[in-house]
Design a protein around this motif. Structure first.
Motif, PDB file in Angstrom:
ATOM      1  N   ASP B 130       4.142   8.178  -8.241  1.00 44.36           N
ATOM      2  CA  ASP B 130       4.649   6.963  -8.886  1.00 44.36           C
ATOM      3  C   ASP B 130       4.627   5.788  -7.916  1.00 44.36           C
ATOM      4  O   ASP B 130       4.245   4.681  -8.286  1.00 44.36           O
ATOM      5  CB  ASP B 130       6.083   7.188  -9.388  1.00 44.36           C
ATOM      6  N   VAL B 131       5.068   6.057  -6.672  1.00 46.46           N
ATOM      7  CA  VAL B 131       5.117   4.979  -5.680  1.00 46.46           C
ATOM      8  C   VAL B 131       3.704   4.468  -5.391  1.00 46.46           C
ATOM      9  O   VAL B 131       3.474   3.257  -5.277  1.00 46.46           O
ATOM     10  CB  VAL B 131       5.828   5.457  -4.382  1.00 46.46           C
ATOM     11  N   GLN B 132       2.755   5.387  -5.302  1.00 49.25           N
ATOM     12  CA  GLN B 132       1.370   4.971  -5.039  1.00 49.25           C
ATOM     13  C   GLN B 132       0.840   4.073  -6.164  1.00 49.25           C
ATOM     14  O   GLN B 132       0.082   3.141  -5.911  1.00 49.25           O
ATOM     15  CB  GLN B 132       0.480   6.200  -4.878  1.00 49.25           C
ATOM     16  N   GLU B 133       1.266   4.366  -7.396  1.00 49.00           N
ATOM     17  CA  GLU B 133       0.857   3.511  -8.523  1.00 49.00           C
ATOM     18  C   GLU B 133       1.557   2.153  -8.441  1.00 49.00           C
ATOM     19  O   GLU B 133       0.951   1.121  -8.683  1.00 49.00           O
ATOM     20  CB  GLU B 133       1.220   4.189  -9.860  1.00 49.00           C
ATOM     21  N   LEU B 134       2.856   2.193  -8.071  1.00 48.14           N
ATOM     22  CA  LEU B 134       3.652   0.963  -8.033  1.00 48.14           C
ATOM     23  C   LEU B 134       3.131  -0.032  -7.003  1.00 48.14           C
ATOM     24  O   LEU B 134       3.085  -1.236  -7.268  1.00 48.14           O
ATOM     25  CB  LEU B 134       5.113   1.292  -7.695  1.00 48.14           C
ATOM     26  N   ILE B 135       2.749   0.470  -5.845  1.00 45.83           N
ATOM     27  CA  ILE B 135       2.354  -0.467  -4.779  1.00 45.83           C
ATOM     28  C   ILE B 135       1.057  -1.201  -5.130  1.00 45.83           C
ATOM     29  O   ILE B 135       0.763  -2.241  -4.547  1.00 45.83           O
ATOM     30  CB  ILE B 135       2.229   0.224  -3.384  1.00 45.83           C
ATOM     31  N   LYS B 136       0.333  -0.676  -6.108  1.00 49.80           N
ATOM     32  CA  LYS B 136      -0.896  -1.365  -6.520  1.00 49.80           C
ATOM     33  C   LYS B 136      -0.594  -2.714  -7.183  1.00 49.80           C
ATOM     34  O   LYS B 136      -1.463  -3.562  -7.314  1.00 49.80           O
ATOM     35  CB  LYS B 136      -1.698  -0.477  -7.487  1.00 49.80           C
ATOM     36  N   MET B 174       5.315  -7.112   5.424  1.00 48.12           N
ATOM     37  CA  MET B 174       5.923  -5.796   5.182  1.00 48.12           C
ATOM     38  C   MET B 174       7.276  -5.972   4.487  1.00 48.12           C
ATOM     39  O   MET B 174       7.602  -5.257   3.529  1.00 48.12           O
ATOM     40  CB  MET B 174       6.104  -5.074   6.523  1.00 48.12           C
ATOM     41  N   ARG B 175       8.038  -6.969   4.984  1.00 46.34           N
ATOM     42  CA  ARG B 175       9.362  -7.218   4.407  1.00 46.34           C
ATOM     43  C   ARG B 175       9.242  -7.630   2.948  1.00 46.34           C
ATOM     44  O   ARG B 175       9.955  -7.105   2.081  1.00 46.34           O
ATOM     45  CB  ARG B 175      10.054  -8.314   5.232  1.00 46.34           C
ATOM     46  N   TYR B 176       8.334  -8.564   2.678  1.00 48.88           N
ATOM     47  CA  TYR B 176       8.155  -9.008   1.292  1.00 48.88           C
ATOM     48  C   TYR B 176       7.614  -7.885   0.417  1.00 48.88           C
ATOM     49  O   TYR B 176       7.966  -7.787  -0.762  1.00 48.88           O
ATOM     50  CB  TYR B 176       7.251 -10.241   1.237  1.00 48.88           C
ATOM     51  N   ALA B 177       6.756  -7.016   1.001  1.00 53.82           N
ATOM     52  CA  ALA B 177       6.225  -5.885   0.228  1.00 53.82           C
ATOM     53  C   ALA B 177       7.371  -4.991  -0.243  1.00 53.82           C
ATOM     54  O   ALA B 177       7.426  -4.599  -1.415  1.00 53.82           O
ATOM     55  CB  ALA B 177       5.249  -5.083   1.087  1.00 53.82           C
ATOM     56  N   LEU B 178       8.331  -4.715   0.678  1.00 51.88           N
ATOM     57  CA  LEU B 178       9.463  -3.852   0.310  1.00 51.88           C
ATOM     58  C   LEU B 178      10.366  -4.528  -0.716  1.00 51.88           C
ATOM     59  O   LEU B 178      10.827  -3.896  -1.667  1.00 51.88           O
ATOM     60  CB  LEU B 178      10.268  -3.466   1.564  1.00 51.88           C
ATOM     61  N   ILE B 179      10.597  -5.863  -0.501  1.00 54.01           N
ATOM     62  CA  ILE B 179      11.450  -6.596  -1.463  1.00 54.01           C
ATOM     63  C   ILE B 179      10.799  -6.571  -2.849  1.00 54.01           C
ATOM     64  O   ILE B 179      11.454  -6.284  -3.862  1.00 54.01           O
ATOM     65  CB  ILE B 179      11.671  -8.058  -0.983  1.00 54.01           C
ATOM     66  N   ASN B 180       9.504  -6.847  -2.890  1.00 55.08           N
ATOM     67  CA  ASN B 180       8.807  -6.864  -4.185  1.00 55.08           C
ATOM     68  C   ASN B 180       8.781  -5.492  -4.840  1.00 55.08           C
ATOM     69  O   ASN B 180       8.929  -5.365  -6.049  1.00 55.08           O
ATOM     70  CB  ASN B 180       7.373  -7.384  -4.010  1.00 55.08           C
ATOM     71  N   ARG B 182      11.047  -3.177  -4.488  1.00 55.71           N
ATOM     72  CA  ARG B 182      12.385  -2.952  -5.057  1.00 55.71           C
ATOM     73  C   ARG B 182      12.524  -3.677  -6.400  1.00 55.71           C
ATOM     74  O   ARG B 182      13.112  -3.155  -7.342  1.00 55.71           O
ATOM     75  CB  ARG B 182      13.465  -3.440  -4.087  1.00 55.71           C
ATOM     76  N   LYS B 183      11.979  -4.930  -6.443  1.00 53.03           N
ATOM     77  CA  LYS B 183      12.073  -5.707  -7.692  1.00 53.03           C
ATOM     78  C   LYS B 183      11.328  -4.998  -8.814  1.00 53.03           C
ATOM     79  O   LYS B 183      11.822  -4.919  -9.937  1.00 53.03           O
ATOM     80  CB  LYS B 183      11.469  -7.103  -7.472  1.00 53.03           C
ATOM     81  N   ILE B 184      10.141  -4.471  -8.493  1.00 53.32           N
ATOM     82  CA  ILE B 184       9.344  -3.773  -9.515  1.00 53.32           C
ATOM     83  C   ILE B 184      10.111  -2.542 -10.023  1.00 53.32           C
ATOM     84  O   ILE B 184      10.174  -2.282 -11.219  1.00 53.32           O
ATOM     85  CB  ILE B 184       7.964  -3.346  -8.944  1.00 53.32           C
ATOM     86  N   ILE B 185      10.715  -1.825  -9.062  1.00 55.94           N
ATOM     87  CA  ILE B 185      11.475  -0.614  -9.436  1.00 55.94           C
ATOM     88  C   ILE B 185      12.637  -0.973 -10.351  1.00 55.94           C
ATOM     89  O   ILE B 185      12.880  -0.334 -11.365  1.00 55.94           O
ATOM     90  CB  ILE B 185      11.953   0.135  -8.163  1.00 55.94           C
TER      91      ILE B 185
END
Lengths: 49, 194
Positions: B130-136, B174-180, B182-185
């Motif tokens: 799921d995470v691999q799909e989300l990061i796309k 990296m920070r924005y990637a994690l924030i985004n 979390r927002k998607i989740i």
């Protein structure tokens, strides 16, 4: 029948505390069996059975 | 009757001279104080018994070897030996703690083999998919940094060299990637815990 819901305090528990008779007996037997032999300036311990 | 009145010093002297009965009197005279002192520190009858025994073995050895200096302080001397042995016990236990299972606490609830069981392993695999799909869904630059850091285990220095941006920019991405992420989740109401 009256129930007791409290445990005796630690002080009360300590009042009747004594080592087991076996421990005392072991110490007395050990003392009797232990023999220290002196030779010149050296001391040797021997525990006799 | 005479023995009951005899002082510790005279009993010790008699014992050193070979009167074994004196030791018996000394032990029965002081056993309660010494044993309760040890028990008050260790709170375990078996350990208190062991420490008590070791204390008197030391006393016997010292007396028989003629190393005891009579200063009229037999009991304080024995208490000091017991005190030192209690400290030794705690030091040894600190290095090698011993746990006992009882009703309130079971060691096996803390210790486990560390491997996941089949069900948890399946859940973990699903979450990783799921995470691999989300990061796309992340912007390209953030996805690139996150992939290099998490999946390729590269340092931020290596990432900055590879992508041609400064370390601070890579850190920011990296920070924005994690924030985004979390927002998607949150947006999709996903639960990604095992």
């Amino acid at each position: 029948m009256k129930n007791l819901y409290t445990k005796p305090s630690k002080e009360e528990q300590l009042k009747n505390m004594n080592p087991k008779k076996e421990t005392i007996q072991f110490l007395l037997s050990y003392s009797k069996a232990l023999c220290i032999t002196e030779y010149q300036k050296m001391k040797f311990d021997t525990v006799l059975n | 009757m005479e023995n009951a009145k005899a002082t510790d010093a005279s009993l010790v002297k008699a014992y050193i001279q070979g009167n074994e009965n004196s030791l018996s009197i000394l032990i029965s005279r002081h056993q309660h104080r010494i044993y309760s002192f040890i028990y008050s520190k260790v709170f375990d009858k078996d350990i208190a018994e062991d420490v008590f025994q070791d204390t008197f073995i030391k006393v016997i050895n010292t007396l028989k070897r003629g190393k005891y200096n009579e200063e009229g302080k037999f009991l304080p001397w024995v208490m000091r030996i017991a005190h030192n042995l209690v400290i030794d016990h705690f030091r040894r236990n600190k290095r090698m703690p011993m746990f006992e299972n009882n009703g309130d606490f079971n060691i096996f609830s803390v210790l486990s083999d560390g491997d996941l069981d089949i069900e948890r392993q399946l859940i973990k695999d699903q979450i990783e998919c799921d995470v691999q799909e989300l990061i796309k869904e992340l912007p390209e630059d953030q996805l690139e940094v996150l992939t290099m850091r998490i999946y390729k285990d590269m340092s931020f220095k290596e990432i900055s060299e590879r992508t041609g941006v400064s370390i601070n920019t890579a850190l920011g991405r990296m920070r924005y990637a994690l924030i985004n992420l979390r927002k998607i989740i949150e947006k999709h109401n996903l639960i990604l815990t095992n």
